[in-house]
Design an enzyme around this catalytic site. Structure first.
Site, PDB file in Angstrom:
ATOM      1  N   ASP A   1      34.200  77.542  15.799  1.00  0.00           N
ATOM      2  CA  ASP A   1      34.138  77.693  17.259  1.00  0.00           C
ATOM      3  C   ASP A   1      35.066  76.677  17.930  1.00  0.00           C
ATOM      4  O   ASP A   1      35.780  76.989  18.892  1.00  0.00           O
ATOM      5  CB  ASP A   1      32.702  77.577  17.780  1.00  0.00           C
ATOM      6  CG  ASP A   1      31.890  76.499  17.074  1.00  0.00           C
ATOM      7  OD1 ASP A   1      32.369  75.936  16.065  1.00  0.00           O
ATOM      8  OD2 ASP A   1      30.767  76.204  17.529  1.00  0.00           O
TER       9      ASP A   1
ATOM     10  N   ASP B   1      44.326  86.630  14.973  1.00  0.00           N
ATOM     11  CA  ASP B   1      44.666  87.450  16.141  1.00  0.00           C
ATOM     12  C   ASP B   1      44.804  86.583  17.397  1.00  0.00           C
ATOM     13  O   ASP B   1      45.669  86.826  18.241  1.00  0.00           O
ATOM     14  CB  ASP B   1      43.606  88.532  16.371  1.00  0.00           C
ATOM     15  CG  ASP B   1      43.941  89.810  15.610  1.00  0.00           C
ATOM     16  OD1 ASP B   1      44.769  89.741  14.682  1.00  0.00           O
ATOM     17  OD2 ASP B   1      43.383  90.870  15.944  1.00  0.00           O
TER      18      ASP B   1
ATOM     19  N   LYS C   1      32.043  76.903   9.102  1.00  0.00           N
ATOM     20  CA  LYS C   1      30.869  76.777   9.977  1.00  0.00           C
ATOM     21  C   LYS C   1      29.777  76.117   9.143  1.00  0.00           C
ATOM     22  O   LYS C   1      28.684  76.656   8.946  1.00  0.00           O
ATOM     23  CB  LYS C   1      30.467  78.186  10.476  1.00  0.00           C
ATOM     24  CG  LYS C   1      29.423  78.208  11.557  1.00  0.00           C
ATOM     25  CD  LYS C   1      29.908  77.733  12.900  1.00  0.00           C
ATOM     26  CE  LYS C   1      28.770  77.751  13.900  1.00  0.00           C
ATOM     27  NZ  LYS C   1      29.090  77.024  15.147  1.00  0.00           N
TER      28      LYS C   1
ATOM     29  N   TYR D   1      33.253  91.049   4.661  1.00  0.00           N
ATOM     30  CA  TYR D   1      33.830  92.387   4.646  1.00  0.00           C
ATOM     31  C   TYR D   1      33.603  93.112   3.329  1.00  0.00           C
ATOM     32  O   TYR D   1      33.674  94.325   3.259  1.00  0.00           O
ATOM     33  CB  TYR D   1      35.335  92.342   4.967  1.00  0.00           C
ATOM     34  CG  TYR D   1      35.651  91.842   6.359  1.00  0.00           C
ATOM     35  CD1 TYR D   1      34.639  91.478   7.234  1.00  0.00           C
ATOM     36  CD2 TYR D   1      36.949  91.745   6.812  1.00  0.00           C
ATOM     37  CE1 TYR D   1      34.910  91.011   8.511  1.00  0.00           C
ATOM     38  CE2 TYR D   1      37.233  91.285   8.092  1.00  0.00           C
ATOM     39  CZ  TYR D   1      36.207  90.912   8.930  1.00  0.00           C
ATOM     40  OH  TYR D   1      36.485  90.458  10.192  1.00  0.00           O
TER      41      TYR D   1
ATOM     42  N   ASP E   1      40.337  86.544  10.339  1.00  0.00           N
ATOM     43  CA  ASP E   1      40.658  87.781  11.052  1.00  0.00           C
ATOM     44  C   ASP E   1      40.736  87.477  12.554  1.00  0.00           C
ATOM     45  O   ASP E   1      41.698  87.837  13.247  1.00  0.00           O
ATOM     46  CB  ASP E   1      39.553  88.815  10.758  1.00  0.00           C
ATOM     47  CG  ASP E   1      39.914  90.210  11.217  1.00  0.00           C
ATOM     48  OD1 ASP E   1      41.010  90.392  11.774  1.00  0.00           O
ATOM     49  OD2 ASP E   1      39.089  91.128  11.032  1.00  0.00           O
TER      50      ASP E   1
END
Ligand code: NAD
Length: 366
Positions: A228, A256, A195, A144, A252
């Site tokens: 994942d 959620d 990851k 970001y 993020d």
């Protein structure tokens, strides 16, 4: 008598409605516990655009800088949706606030009381005791904020966009330290999500977290999980986690997902802690509900104030070191909700109460 100096940025739509109730609860606890509140309200988001022409006016920034913490509502909504993306309330207020105060650690409790299990899309037999986990998201690094970040037209006429994922070891170490503190206050189990099978930043992330925990927190049990798989495991068996820590974009998305499995956004609080210490030598922080401005229910006095009230409790704990009043507020919210006082978002066909009555029920249990 200790005085708590904080900025109040209520924002838009339901923001001011739920903020008023959180301040009422704080005032009540302050009188009981013998501390004083010295807060300054300032405009932010769409309300600030309307009044001052900017989502984060300089005067608001100064009010925050003079305080020991920020109690934040939420910003944005249909009224300002036609503005260019970089002037949208969320992007033009929240991201600069995070950057300005180096709010690098986002702490989000994923808490669902057993009595509210119906609010979760998960089958209740998977969460017989509700959900009680914590997500720690790195908030100022990664994709970001990384440079270069641009869209360019290539010599062959094609268009290319680039975002850059970048992390320094020091950034990973400081978020790991926050995660260790959170894990030590709970079951001392920390899962680092990355990851590392694909991304260079994740290879550094995993190595740094492993070395930091080995050196500074051998009492904490550390595990690693690919992002994942973490997304699947959260939906399959959320309570296998105690505390999980991850980089900005993964956090993020996973936070959620965590919010949705925990039911209503009206119950979920969050803390964003800064690298900077406040005048008390504690972390400067921004405290806000996980949800947004809920324009669909704004102006009707039916929004659930609990997320804002619980965010105020986090402020007492982290930025003012007041664990007992913080825990008392959390217990009062739990008691009010589990004994049957519910706003519409958590009523499930039962009679529901309005915003003020919900806060009254919390105050009655303090
Ligand atoms: P939202 O979180 O505002 O609402 C999603 C759903 O949850 C709605 O049905 C809403 O009624 C419900 N809800 C949320 N909080 C509630 C509460 N306290 N009590 C009862 N129900 C509640 O998400 P959205 O509709 O996607 O976004 C609305 C606006 O909020 C957008 O402009 C968005 O950009 C903004 N937003 C701001 C923040 C922030 O300030 N941090 C975060 C998310 C969204």
């Amino acid at each position: 008598m200790p005085t708590l100096k904080f900025a109040v940025l209520a924002g838009d739509y339901i923001g001011p409605e739920v903020m008023a109730e959180a301040l009422r609860v704080l005032g009540h606890v302050a009188r009981q516990e013998g501390f004083a509140l010295d807060y300054t309200e300032a405009a932010v988001g769409g309300a600030a655009i309307d009044r001052h022409g900017a989502a984060l006016p300089e005067s608001t920034l100064q009010t925050c800088a003079a305080a020991d913490a920020i109690l934040f509502g939420s910003v944005g909504g249909p009224k300002w949706e036609k503005l260019p993306p970089n002037q949208q309330p969320e992007r033009a207020a929240l991201l600069p606030l995070r950057k300005h105060f180096t709010l690098f650690a986002n702490i989000r409790p994923g808490l669902l009381y057993r009595e509210l299990a119906d609010a979760s899309p998960l089958k209740s037999e998977r969460i017989p005791d509700g959900i009680d986990i914590v997500c720690i998201r790195e908030l100022t690094g990664g994709l970001y904020f990384g440079q270069p970040k641009a869209t360019t037209t290539l010599p062959d006429g094609d268009i290319q966009a680039v975002d850059t994922m970048v992390y320094r070891r020091s950034e990973i170490e400081r978020i790991t330290a926050t995660a260790i503190t959170a894990a030590r206050a709970r079951r001392k189990r920390l899962c680092s999500v990355d990851k590392a099978n694909v991304l260079e930043t994740s290879v550094l992330w995993r190595k740094t977290v492993t070395e930091y925990v080995a050196k500074h927190a051998p009492d904490v049990t550390l595990s690693h999980m690919y992002v994942d798989n973490a997304a699947m495991q959260l939906a399959r068996d959320p309570n296998q986690f105690d505390v999980f820590v991850t980089e900005n974009m993964f956090g993020d998305i996973l936070s959620d997902e965590m919010a949705v499995i925990c039911g209503s956004l009206g119950m979920l609080s969050s803390a964003s802690l800064g690298a900077k210490q406040n005048s008390l030598g504690l972390p400067f922080g921004l405290y806000e509900p996980a949800g947004g401005t809920a324009p669909d229910i704004a102006g009707k006095s039916i929004a659930n104030p609990c997320a804002q009230i619980l965010s105020a409790a986090l402020m007492l704990r982290y930025s003012f070191g007041l664990e007992k009043p913080a825990a008392r507020i959390e217990a009062a919210v739990r008691a009010a909700v589990t004994s049957g006082t519910r706003t519409g978002d958590i009523a499930f066909g039962r009679p529901s109460v309005g915003t003020q009555a919900m806060a009254d029920a919390v105050i009655a249990r303090l």
